[in-house]
Write a protein that holds these residues in place. Structure first.
Motif, PDB file in Angstrom:
ATOM      1  N   ARG A 197     104.143  25.922  59.184  1.00 41.99           N
ATOM      2  CA  ARG A 197     104.092  24.961  58.077  1.00 41.99           C
ATOM      3  C   ARG A 197     104.403  23.534  58.544  1.00 41.99           C
ATOM      4  O   ARG A 197     104.077  22.570  57.839  1.00 41.99           O
ATOM      5  CB  ARG A 197     105.066  25.376  56.977  1.00 41.99           C
ATOM      6  N   SER A 198     105.008  23.386  59.697  1.00 35.84           N
ATOM      7  CA  SER A 198     105.384  22.056  60.177  1.00 35.84           C
ATOM      8  C   SER A 198     104.303  21.389  61.023  1.00 35.84           C
ATOM      9  O   SER A 198     104.471  20.250  61.449  1.00 35.84           O
ATOM     10  CB  SER A 198     106.686  22.127  60.978  1.00 35.84           C
ATOM     11  N   GLY A 199     103.197  22.075  61.290  1.00 36.43           N
ATOM     12  CA  GLY A 199     102.120  21.454  62.048  1.00 36.43           C
ATOM     13  C   GLY A 199     101.433  22.423  62.983  1.00 36.43           C
ATOM     14  O   GLY A 199     101.712  23.626  62.974  1.00 36.43           O
ATOM     15  N   ALA A 200     100.516  21.872  63.779  1.00 35.81           N
ATOM     16  CA  ALA A 200      99.777  22.652  64.776  1.00 35.81           C
ATOM     17  C   ALA A 200     100.131  22.119  66.154  1.00 35.81           C
ATOM     18  O   ALA A 200     100.220  20.896  66.355  1.00 35.81           O
ATOM     19  CB  ALA A 200      98.273  22.548  64.531  1.00 35.81           C
ATOM     20  N   PHE A 201     100.278  23.037  67.115  1.00 34.78           N
ATOM     21  CA  PHE A 201     100.834  22.647  68.406  1.00 34.78           C
ATOM     22  C   PHE A 201     100.151  23.386  69.556  1.00 34.78           C
ATOM     23  O   PHE A 201      99.618  24.489  69.386  1.00 34.78           O
ATOM     24  CB  PHE A 201     102.340  22.949  68.431  1.00 34.78           C
ATOM     25  N   TYR A 202     100.217  22.743  70.717  1.00 39.54           N
ATOM     26  CA  TYR A 202      99.699  23.304  71.960  1.00 39.54           C
ATOM     27  C   TYR A 202     100.837  23.388  72.955  1.00 39.54           C
ATOM     28  O   TYR A 202     101.630  22.442  73.098  1.00 39.54           O
ATOM     29  CB  TYR A 202      98.594  22.404  72.519  1.00 39.54           C
ATOM     30  N   GLU A 203     100.900  24.509  73.686  1.00 48.28           N
ATOM     31  CA  GLU A 203     101.823  24.660  74.814  1.00 48.28           C
ATOM     32  C   GLU A 203     101.030  25.192  75.990  1.00 48.28           C
ATOM     33  O   GLU A 203     100.326  26.202  75.862  1.00 48.28           O
ATOM     34  CB  GLU A 203     102.963  25.611  74.458  1.00 48.28           C
ATOM     35  N   GLY A 204     101.106  24.499  77.120  1.00 50.28           N
ATOM     36  CA  GLY A 204     100.355  24.948  78.282  1.00 50.28           C
ATOM     37  C   GLY A 204     100.231  23.872  79.331  1.00 50.28           C
ATOM     38  O   GLY A 204     100.967  22.871  79.308  1.00 50.28           O
ATOM     39  N   PRO A 205      99.295  24.046  80.292  1.00 49.45           N
ATOM     40  CA  PRO A 205      99.102  23.067  81.366  1.00 49.45           C
ATOM     41  C   PRO A 205      98.836  21.668  80.800  1.00 49.45           C
ATOM     42  O   PRO A 205      98.132  21.512  79.812  1.00 49.45           O
ATOM     43  CB  PRO A 205      97.868  23.602  82.103  1.00 49.45           C
TER      44      PRO A 205
ATOM     45  N   ASP B 199      83.759  32.099  71.793  1.00 50.26           N
ATOM     46  CA  ASP B 199      84.527  32.859  70.814  1.00 50.26           C
ATOM     47  C   ASP B 199      85.629  32.008  70.183  1.00 50.26           C
ATOM     48  O   ASP B 199      85.391  30.876  69.796  1.00 50.26           O
ATOM     49  CB  ASP B 199      85.073  34.128  71.481  1.00 50.26           C
ATOM     50  N   CYS B 200      86.847  32.554  70.096  1.00 49.39           N
ATOM     51  CA  CYS B 200      87.931  31.839  69.421  1.00 49.39           C
ATOM     52  C   CYS B 200      88.329  30.549  70.129  1.00 49.39           C
ATOM     53  O   CYS B 200      88.919  29.650  69.514  1.00 49.39           O
ATOM     54  CB  CYS B 200      89.150  32.746  69.295  1.00 49.39           C
ATOM     55  N   TYR B 201      88.022  30.441  71.403  1.00 52.97           N
ATOM     56  CA  TYR B 201      88.391  29.241  72.160  1.00 52.97           C
ATOM     57  C   TYR B 201      87.721  28.002  71.577  1.00 52.97           C
ATOM     58  O   TYR B 201      88.263  26.900  71.647  1.00 52.97           O
ATOM     59  CB  TYR B 201      88.005  29.427  73.622  1.00 52.97           C
ATOM     60  N   ALA B 202      86.537  28.174  70.972  1.00 51.84           N
ATOM     61  CA  ALA B 202      85.846  27.040  70.353  1.00 51.84           C
ATOM     62  C   ALA B 202      86.685  26.453  69.219  1.00 51.84           C
ATOM     63  O   ALA B 202      86.811  25.223  69.097  1.00 51.84           O
ATOM     64  CB  ALA B 202      84.483  27.481  69.834  1.00 51.84           C
ATOM     65  N   PHE B 203      87.258  27.324  68.381  1.00 50.81           N
ATOM     66  CA  PHE B 203      88.086  26.838  67.278  1.00 50.81           C
ATOM     67  C   PHE B 203      89.339  26.137  67.805  1.00 50.81           C
ATOM     68  O   PHE B 203      89.791  25.140  67.229  1.00 50.81           O
ATOM     69  CB  PHE B 203      88.478  27.996  66.370  1.00 50.81           C
ATOM     70  N   ALA B 204      89.914  26.657  68.879  1.00 50.77           N
ATOM     71  CA  ALA B 204      91.073  26.006  69.487  1.00 50.77           C
ATOM     72  C   ALA B 204      90.704  24.622  70.012  1.00 50.77           C
ATOM     73  O   ALA B 204      91.476  23.659  69.874  1.00 50.77           O
ATOM     74  CB  ALA B 204      91.637  26.871  70.613  1.00 50.77           C
ATOM     75  N   MET B 205      89.527  24.495  70.606  1.00 50.14           N
ATOM     76  CA  MET B 205      89.086  23.203  71.106  1.00 50.14           C
ATOM     77  C   MET B 205      88.788  22.225  69.977  1.00 50.14           C
ATOM     78  O   MET B 205      88.977  21.021  70.121  1.00 50.14           O
ATOM     79  CB  MET B 205      87.861  23.376  71.996  1.00 50.14           C
ATOM     80  N   LEU B 206      88.357  22.742  68.831  1.00 46.15           N
ATOM     81  CA  LEU B 206      88.179  21.871  67.673  1.00 46.15           C
ATOM     82  C   LEU B 206      89.534  21.311  67.234  1.00 46.15           C
ATOM     83  O   LEU B 206      89.676  20.106  66.997  1.00 46.15           O
ATOM     84  CB  LEU B 206      87.509  22.636  66.535  1.00 46.15           C
ATOM     85  N   ALA B 207      90.535  22.186  67.154  1.00 43.37           N
ATOM     86  CA  ALA B 207      91.873  21.729  66.768  1.00 43.37           C
ATOM     87  C   ALA B 207      92.446  20.735  67.776  1.00 43.37           C
ATOM     88  O   ALA B 207      93.208  19.840  67.412  1.00 43.37           O
ATOM     89  CB  ALA B 207      92.812  22.923  66.617  1.00 43.37           C
ATOM     90  N   ALA B 208      92.058  20.885  69.041  1.00 41.38           N
ATOM     91  CA  ALA B 208      92.562  20.006  70.101  1.00 41.38           C
ATOM     92  C   ALA B 208      91.794  18.697  70.204  1.00 41.38           C
ATOM     93  O   ALA B 208      92.155  17.828  71.009  1.00 41.38           O
ATOM     94  CB  ALA B 208      92.512  20.734  71.439  1.00 41.38           C
ATOM     95  N   GLY B 209      90.710  18.535  69.432  1.00 44.43           N
ATOM     96  CA  GLY B 209      89.978  17.283  69.433  1.00 44.43           C
ATOM     97  C   GLY B 209      88.869  17.188  70.453  1.00 44.43           C
ATOM     98  O   GLY B 209      88.339  16.096  70.679  1.00 44.43           O
ATOM     99  N   SER B 210      88.475  18.298  71.056  1.00 52.45           N
ATOM    100  CA  SER B 210      87.408  18.281  72.062  1.00 52.45           C
ATOM    101  C   SER B 210      86.050  18.659  71.492  1.00 52.45           C
ATOM    102  O   SER B 210      85.023  18.393  72.106  1.00 52.45           O
ATOM    103  CB  SER B 210      87.750  19.248  73.208  1.00 52.45           C
TER     104      SER B 210
ATOM    105  N   GLN C 276      96.120  22.530  59.948  1.00 54.65           N
ATOM    106  CA  GLN C 276      97.309  21.733  60.282  1.00 54.65           C
ATOM    107  C   GLN C 276      97.009  20.650  61.312  1.00 54.65           C
ATOM    108  O   GLN C 276      97.730  19.663  61.405  1.00 54.65           O
ATOM    109  CB  GLN C 276      98.436  22.646  60.779  1.00 54.65           C
ATOM    110  N   ALA C 277      95.915  20.839  62.065  1.00 56.48           N
ATOM    111  CA  ALA C 277      95.504  19.808  63.028  1.00 56.48           C
ATOM    112  C   ALA C 277      94.657  18.714  62.382  1.00 56.48           C
ATOM    113  O   ALA C 277      94.290  17.744  63.049  1.00 56.48           O
ATOM    114  CB  ALA C 277      94.735  20.446  64.178  1.00 56.48           C
ATOM    115  N   GLY C 278      94.316  18.892  61.097  1.00 54.67           N
ATOM    116  CA  GLY C 278      93.560  17.871  60.392  1.00 54.67           C
ATOM    117  C   GLY C 278      92.131  18.232  60.095  1.00 54.67           C
ATOM    118  O   GLY C 278      91.385  17.410  59.559  1.00 54.67           O
ATOM    119  N   GLY C 279      91.708  19.451  60.428  1.00 54.26           N
ATOM    120  CA  GLY C 279      90.336  19.869  60.214  1.00 54.26           C
ATOM    121  C   GLY C 279      90.140  20.594  58.901  1.00 54.26           C
ATOM    122  O   GLY C 279      91.078  20.782  58.118  1.00 54.26           O
ATOM    123  N   VAL C 280      88.901  20.990  58.661  1.00 58.08           N
ATOM    124  CA  VAL C 280      88.518  21.709  57.448  1.00 58.08           C
ATOM    125  C   VAL C 280      87.719  22.935  57.860  1.00 58.08           C
ATOM    126  O   VAL C 280      86.835  22.847  58.723  1.00 58.08           O
ATOM    127  CB  VAL C 280      87.657  20.828  56.520  1.00 58.08           C
ATOM    128  N   ILE C 281      88.009  24.074  57.255  1.00 57.53           N
ATOM    129  CA  ILE C 281      87.282  25.308  57.558  1.00 57.53           C
ATOM    130  C   ILE C 281      87.038  26.069  56.262  1.00 57.53           C
ATOM    131  O   ILE C 281      87.972  26.283  55.475  1.00 57.53           O
ATOM    132  CB  ILE C 281      88.049  26.163  58.594  1.00 57.53           C
TER     133      ILE C 281
END
Length: 257
Positions: free
Chosen positions: A128-136, A186-197, A220-225
């Motif tokens: 509920r507090s937002g969308a986040f990335y953890e990684g390289p 697959d699902c990586y596309a949706f993750a890249m949308l949330a990441a702005g790519s 939470q990243a600002g998109g619409v689905i």
């Protein structure tokens, strides 16, 4: 009920213990279909079992909907929706664009979710507090790309072959309107949308476990689905996601034209 990052880190780690040792190991693949090909692996089954165990221990009153092991009834309000390996075809082909999806619905609305890609060491999640990335490259909030028009957009889909009959003409019309289209992640596309790519993702015939975890990450990243008719995507079906409300509206107008 608050769901924080810690549960998603734990779920990602539990699933990774089952998926990573079996990735690129040429393990046995079963086919769910009598006609066609819908693969399932031991990694799918064991990862879901690990996820279900952890959720049941942590939230014993909650319901569970899993792709591989079915439904567990719960309190009627909270349901965890699991796809242990979204992108099994990528998994068995050795491509690191599959992911473990775990989402939480409250009264039917997706409120939190994660996509974990353990081979690349990436975790995309939303609370509920937002969308986040953890990684390289460092941990950061996820933000969609704003301001892209259809003509500037990058569009992803798993494969145009999923669009049957009249839907193929819909996809072709949308694809011909964007600057760049890419297939097969697959699902990586949706993750890249949330990441702005990526700006648009369009898919057909999804099941709830294919999409529930990704809805809160995108929103939470600002998109619409939504579905193609502008409705809720929690039930799956034909789904379109966009980095902004304006781009989503433009894509829906084209779909409906």
């Amino acid at each position: 009920m608050m769901t924080d990052a810690a549960i998603f880190r734990r779920l990602a780690a539990a699933a990774a213990e089952q998926t990573l040792p079996r990735f690129r190991q040429a393990g046995a693949v079963s086919n769910k279909l009598a006609s066609g090909f819908d693969p399932v692996t031991e990694a799918d089954q064991e990862a879901e079992r690990a996820i279900v165990t952890l959720i049941s221990e942590t939230y014993p009153e909650h319901g569970i909907l899993g792709e591989e092991h079915g439904t567990k009834q719960g309190d009627g309000r909270h349901v965890w929706v699991i796809d242990p390996i979204d992108g099994t075809r990528a998994f068995i082909s050795g491509l690191p664009v599959w992911g473990t999806l775990v989402g939480l619905t409250e009264n039917g609305d997706a409120v939190a979710g994660m996509m974990s890609q353990p081979f690349t060491g990436e975790l995309f999640y939303a609370t509920r507090s937002g969308a986040f990335y953890e990684g390289p490259g460092g941990n950061r909030p996820l933000k969609t790309r704003r301001g892209a028009s259809l003509g500037d957009a990058t569009l992803f889909t798993t494969t145009p072959a999923m669009f049957k009959g009249d839907k193929r003409a819909v996809f072709d019309r949308l694809e011909s309107s964007v600057r760049l289209s890419r297939y097969g992640v697959d699902c990586y596309a949706f993750a890249m949308l949330a990441a702005g790519s990526v700006d648009l993702v369009i898919e057909a015939g999804l099941q709830p476990y294919d999409i529930v975890a990704l809805i809160p990450i995108i929103e939470q990243a600002g998109g619409v689905i939504t579905t193609f008719d502008g409705g809720s995507a929690e039930g799956g079906g034909d789904v379109i996601a966009a980095g902004s409300a304006e781009l989503h509206a433009a894509a829906l107008d084209l779909i409906r034209s």
